[in-house]
Design a protein around this motif. Structure first.
Motif, PDB file in Angstrom:
ATOM      1  N   GLY A  29       0.838  -1.186   0.000  1.00  0.00           N
ATOM      2  CA  GLY A  29       0.000   0.000   0.000  1.00  0.00           C
ATOM      3  C   GLY A  29       0.874   1.237   0.000  1.00  0.00           C
ATOM      4  N   LEU A  30       0.528   2.226  -0.828  1.00  0.00           N
ATOM      5  CA  LEU A  30       1.335   3.445  -0.955  1.00  0.00           C
ATOM      6  C   LEU A  30       0.418   4.659  -1.013  1.00  0.00           C
ATOM      7  N   CYS A  38      -3.078   0.491  -4.015  1.00  0.00           N
ATOM      8  CA  CYS A  38      -2.741  -0.832  -3.475  1.00  0.00           C
ATOM      9  C   CYS A  38      -2.143  -1.658  -4.601  1.00  0.00           C
ATOM     10  N   TYR A  39      -0.875  -1.983  -4.477  1.00  0.00           N
ATOM     11  CA  TYR A  39      -0.204  -2.826  -5.456  1.00  0.00           C
ATOM     12  C   TYR A  39      -0.268  -4.283  -5.010  1.00  0.00           C
ATOM     13  N   VAL A  40      -0.822  -5.125  -5.852  1.00  0.00           N
ATOM     14  CA  VAL A  40      -0.763  -6.572  -5.630  1.00  0.00           C
ATOM     15  C   VAL A  40       0.571  -7.041  -6.189  1.00  0.00           C
ATOM     16  N   CYS A  49      -7.289  -7.739  -8.893  1.00  0.00           N
ATOM     17  CA  CYS A  49      -7.195  -6.515  -9.698  1.00  0.00           C
ATOM     18  C   CYS A  49      -8.276  -6.433 -10.761  1.00  0.00           C
ATOM     19  N   ASP A  50      -9.016  -7.522 -10.962  1.00  0.00           N
ATOM     20  CA  ASP A  50     -10.098  -7.517 -11.939  1.00  0.00           C
ATOM     21  C   ASP A  50     -11.419  -7.052 -11.328  1.00  0.00           C
ATOM     22  N   ILE A  60      -6.488  -0.486  -7.053  1.00  0.00           N
ATOM     23  CA  ILE A  60      -5.694  -1.711  -7.013  1.00  0.00           C
ATOM     24  C   ILE A  60      -5.104  -2.026  -8.387  1.00  0.00           C
ATOM     25  N   GLN A  61      -3.870  -2.495  -8.393  1.00  0.00           N
ATOM     26  CA  GLN A  61      -3.210  -2.876  -9.641  1.00  0.00           C
ATOM     27  C   GLN A  61      -2.095  -3.869  -9.366  1.00  0.00           C
TER      28      GLN A  61
END
Length: 238
Positions: A29-30, A38-40, A49-50, A60-61
């Motif tokens: 998380g940033l 939120c980066y996965v 992310c879908d 989210i990505q």
């Protein structure tokens, strides 16, 4: 050593990893300039992310961890920014991804250390009266000096949601991954599994976005509390 006055007018990059005890990474998380992402960073969770709701609520990505961290550090360096996290655990994870010789010369603020100093100066009596943060858990983050616990010293500020569960994030993630491997589609997960996915994302979002609230409070009361909490990214030993 960087003087605390030198960082007060610089850009802060607040971050928090979700990982397990084995060092496996799941999320990053940033927050920067009030914008959260939120980066996965684990392929087993990339299906999240879908989900359109997650895109809208958590930005989210999916990203692979090494290029993500490498590019993020370069961007922070280019903008003369400061990394802010609650402990040096995030720094240790960064160092496990990017070799020390390739780490940029960045300032890293361990907010947990600054919060302890702030608490001892302004809220010592109130802190001593606090009960355990979550009665059900014996984990470290359930104890009184955890991030969410410290927010109880600021009762008019943003408090942890009722489903914020210290020590349960990894088990929730494992449950989600296990369910997806069987069902193959997010829509086919059980309501419980979907709820756990949402709770994991909410947990990370809270841990990241609350950092700025605490930092702003410390700066307002006594910014010198930051001095002993500032490190150089390259100098911290893992």
């Amino acid at each position: 050593m960087t003087n605390y006055k030198d960082i007060l007018n610089r850009d802060f990059y607040y971050l928090d990893f979700e990982s397990n005890k084995n060092g496996d990474l799941f999320l990053l998380g940033l927050e920067h300039n009030k914008s959260f992402t939120c980066y996965v960073i684990n392929e087993d969770l990339s299906f999240l992310c879908d989900n359109q709701d997650y895109k809208e609520n958590f930005n989210i990505q999916f990203e692979h961890p090494k290029p993500l961290i490498t590019n993020l550090l370069k961007s922070i360096q280019d903008k003369n920014g400061v990394i802010v996290a609650y402990s040096i655990a995030e720094l240790n994870l960064i160092q496990s991804i990017v070799s020390k010789e390739k780490l940029p010369d960045l300032d890293y603020l361990n907010l947990a250390r600054a919060v302890r100093s702030w608490k001892n100066k302004f809220h010592k009596e109130a802190y001593e009266k606090l009960p355990k943060f979550r009665k059900y858990s014996n984990s470290f983050i359930a104890k009184k000096n955890s991030l969410a616990s410290m927010m109880r010293l600021l009762p008019t500020k943003k408090q942890a949601p009722s489903d914020y569960a210290p020590g349960k994030t990894t088990s929730r993630i494992n449950h989600i991954i296990k369910g997806f491997k069987v069902k193959k589609e997010f829509s086919k997960l059980t309501p419980v599994q979907k709820a756990k996915a949402t709770k994991v994302l909410k947990h990370n979002h809270y841990d990241v976005t609350i950092l700025s609230v605490l930092l702003e409070e410390i700066i307002k009361k006594d910014p010198s509390r930051l001095q002993k909490a500032i490190y150089k990214l390259k100098d911290i030993k893992t």
